[in-house]
Design a protein around this motif. Structure first.
Motif, mmCIF file in Angstrom:
data_model
loop_
_atom_site.group_PDB
_atom_site.id
_atom_site.type_symbol
_atom_site.label_atom_id
_atom_site.label_comp_id
_atom_site.label_asym_id
_atom_site.label_seq_id
_atom_site.Cartn_x
_atom_site.Cartn_y
_atom_site.Cartn_z
ATOM 1 N N GLY A 35 32.524 8.151 -64.943
ATOM 2 C CA GLY A 35 31.989 6.808 -65.494
ATOM 3 C C GLY A 35 31.953 5.821 -64.391
ATOM 4 O O GLY A 35 31.004 5.215 -64.306
ATOM 5 N N HIS A 36 33.025 5.798 -63.689
ATOM 6 C CA HIS A 36 33.036 4.940 -62.471
ATOM 7 C C HIS A 36 32.049 5.322 -61.557
ATOM 8 O O HIS A 36 31.307 4.273 -60.884
ATOM 9 C CB HIS A 36 34.444 5.030 -61.834
ATOM 10 C CG HIS A 36 34.694 4.279 -60.814
ATOM 11 N ND1 HIS A 36 34.907 3.122 -60.528
ATOM 12 C CD2 HIS A 36 34.672 4.787 -59.124
ATOM 13 C CE1 HIS A 36 35.107 2.597 -59.351
ATOM 14 N NE2 HIS A 36 34.976 3.831 -58.596
ATOM 15 N N ALA A 37 31.648 6.617 -61.133
ATOM 16 C CA ALA A 37 30.728 6.852 -60.351
ATOM 17 C C ALA A 37 29.377 6.553 -60.984
ATOM 18 O O ALA A 37 28.441 5.881 -60.134
ATOM 19 C CB ALA A 37 30.647 8.467 -60.111
ATOM 20 N N ALA A 81 36.297 6.658 -71.642
ATOM 21 C CA ALA A 81 37.244 7.611 -71.509
ATOM 22 C C ALA A 81 37.818 8.161 -72.549
ATOM 23 O O ALA A 81 37.578 7.949 -73.819
ATOM 24 C CB ALA A 81 38.467 6.435 -70.848
ATOM 25 N N ALA A 108 42.153 8.117 -57.465
ATOM 26 C CA ALA A 108 42.914 7.619 -58.937
ATOM 27 C C ALA A 108 44.453 7.813 -58.613
ATOM 28 O O ALA A 108 44.774 9.011 -58.125
ATOM 29 C CB ALA A 108 42.656 8.813 -59.876
ATOM 30 N N LEU A 139 42.226 3.057 -60.348
ATOM 31 C CA LEU A 139 40.919 3.398 -59.467
ATOM 32 C C LEU A 139 40.777 2.581 -58.460
ATOM 33 O O LEU A 139 40.896 1.327 -58.397
ATOM 34 C CB LEU A 139 39.819 3.765 -60.010
ATOM 35 C CG LEU A 139 39.702 4.597 -61.236
ATOM 36 C CD1 LEU A 139 38.315 4.751 -61.762
ATOM 37 C CD2 LEU A 139 40.302 5.854 -61.044
ATOM 38 N N ARG A 140 40.705 3.113 -57.023
ATOM 39 C CA ARG A 140 40.430 2.321 -55.826
ATOM 40 C C ARG A 140 39.786 2.876 -54.820
ATOM 41 O O ARG A 140 39.757 4.279 -54.749
ATOM 42 C CB ARG A 140 41.839 1.392 -55.586
ATOM 43 C CG ARG A 140 42.794 2.644 -54.747
ATOM 44 C CD ARG A 140 43.913 1.795 -53.969
ATOM 45 N NE ARG A 140 44.828 2.888 -53.564
ATOM 46 C CZ ARG A 140 44.899 3.649 -52.785
ATOM 47 N NH1 ARG A 140 43.954 3.802 -51.745
ATOM 48 N NH2 ARG A 140 45.668 4.377 -52.418
ATOM 49 N N ARG A 179 36.866 9.354 -66.763
ATOM 50 C CA ARG A 179 36.866 7.959 -66.103
ATOM 51 C C ARG A 179 36.316 7.901 -64.741
ATOM 52 O O ARG A 179 35.608 7.024 -64.479
ATOM 53 C CB ARG A 179 38.613 7.503 -66.136
ATOM 54 C CG ARG A 179 38.454 5.941 -65.503
ATOM 55 C CD ARG A 179 39.757 5.633 -66.139
ATOM 56 N NE ARG A 179 40.030 4.298 -65.527
ATOM 57 C CZ ARG A 179 41.310 3.830 -65.071
ATOM 58 N NH1 ARG A 179 42.554 4.637 -65.298
ATOM 59 N NH2 ARG A 179 41.487 2.824 -64.323
ATOM 60 N N LEU A 180 36.650 8.982 -64.045
ATOM 61 C CA LEU A 180 36.180 8.951 -62.556
ATOM 62 C C LEU A 180 34.613 9.105 -62.629
ATOM 63 O O LEU A 180 33.846 8.503 -61.902
ATOM 64 C CB LEU A 180 36.768 10.013 -61.755
ATOM 65 C CG LEU A 180 38.027 9.834 -61.207
ATOM 66 C CD1 LEU A 180 38.735 11.146 -60.776
ATOM 67 C CD2 LEU A 180 38.004 8.591 -60.293
ATOM 68 N N THR A 195 36.791 7.350 -53.997
ATOM 69 C CA THR A 195 37.344 6.749 -54.789
ATOM 70 C C THR A 195 38.750 7.529 -54.994
ATOM 71 O O THR A 195 38.617 8.939 -55.314
ATOM 72 C CB THR A 195 36.750 6.323 -56.347
ATOM 73 O OG1 THR A 195 35.596 5.544 -55.757
ATOM 74 C CG2 THR A 195 37.900 5.654 -57.217
ATOM 75 N N GLN A 229 28.444 4.089 -62.687
ATOM 76 C CA GLN A 229 28.393 2.757 -62.936
ATOM 77 C C GLN A 229 27.566 2.361 -61.448
ATOM 78 O O GLN A 229 27.184 1.206 -61.410
ATOM 79 C CB GLN A 229 29.691 1.916 -63.032
ATOM 80 C CG GLN A 229 30.282 1.843 -64.301
ATOM 81 C CD GLN A 229 31.600 1.340 -64.568
ATOM 82 O OE1 GLN A 229 32.062 0.721 -63.525
ATOM 83 N NE2 GLN A 229 32.202 1.237 -65.599
ATOM 84 N N SER A 230 27.614 2.846 -60.413
ATOM 85 C CA SER A 230 27.485 2.500 -59.064
ATOM 86 C C SER A 230 26.290 3.453 -58.704
ATOM 87 O O SER A 230 25.423 2.820 -57.781
ATOM 88 C CB SER A 230 28.363 2.454 -58.087
ATOM 89 O OG SER A 230 29.045 3.682 -57.844
#
Length: 158
Positions: free
Chosen positions: A98-100, A158, A57, A5-6, A95-96, A55, A102-103
């Motif tokens: 969860g990434h969202a 995940a 993937a 992810l970036r 996963r995406l 973001t 977090q912030s």
């Protein structure tokens, strides 16, 4: 293959647009796109990616998922979460998400079409609750949708 992810960059725009278009055409045939493919490409290039909060993937050199978030009037919004059809069902959406989460600060809201049963199950499984149903009059596709909200912290793995 592993997926990284970036943050999206301008050069990603054509690939991001293709993920959105392929996913919409594969999984949302009942919600006709309100814009041409060229208009979607232009919007991604000129609006979505420059807005920040996007973001991607990446599986090797290929972009296989897109996430877009924003904060507005004290509410966090999950505006886009699309996967290349070949990468659905592999845990990448989780996963995406969860990434969202977090912030983003709570509450987190999103819209999805009422007919998108797969997405609705996905969000409900991750703690989102339906808080409103509409007739679709306010969205470009004129498809009935549902507003979801996550108001309490959850653990998304995940």
């Amino acid at each position: 293959m592993s997926v990284a992810l970036r943050a999206a960059i301008t050069e990603d725009a054509p690939h991001v647009a293709e993920v959105l278009l392929r996913s919409r055409k594969a999984f949302l045939p009942y919600a006709s796109l309100a814009h041409t493919d060229a208009e979607v490409h232009q919007w991604v290039r000129e609006v979505l990616i420059p807005s920040g909060g996007v973001t991607v993937a990446c599986a090797g050199p290929s972009i296989v998922g897109v996430l877009a978030v924003e904060r507005e009037d004290g509410i966090s919004w999950l505006n886009q979460l699309y996967l290349a059809p070949s990468h659905v069902g592999r845990g990448l959406g989780t996963r995406l998400l969860g990434h969202a989460l977090q912030s983003l600060s709570l509450p987190v809201r999103l819209y999805t079409f009422q007919a998108n049963v797969r997405a609705r199950r996905f969000y409900e499984r991750h703690g989102f609750k339906a808080i409103a149903f509409t007739d679709g009059g306010a969205n470009e596709e004129h498809c009935p949708d549902v507003l979801y909200e996550l108001a309490s912290p959850v653990s998304v793995g995940a």
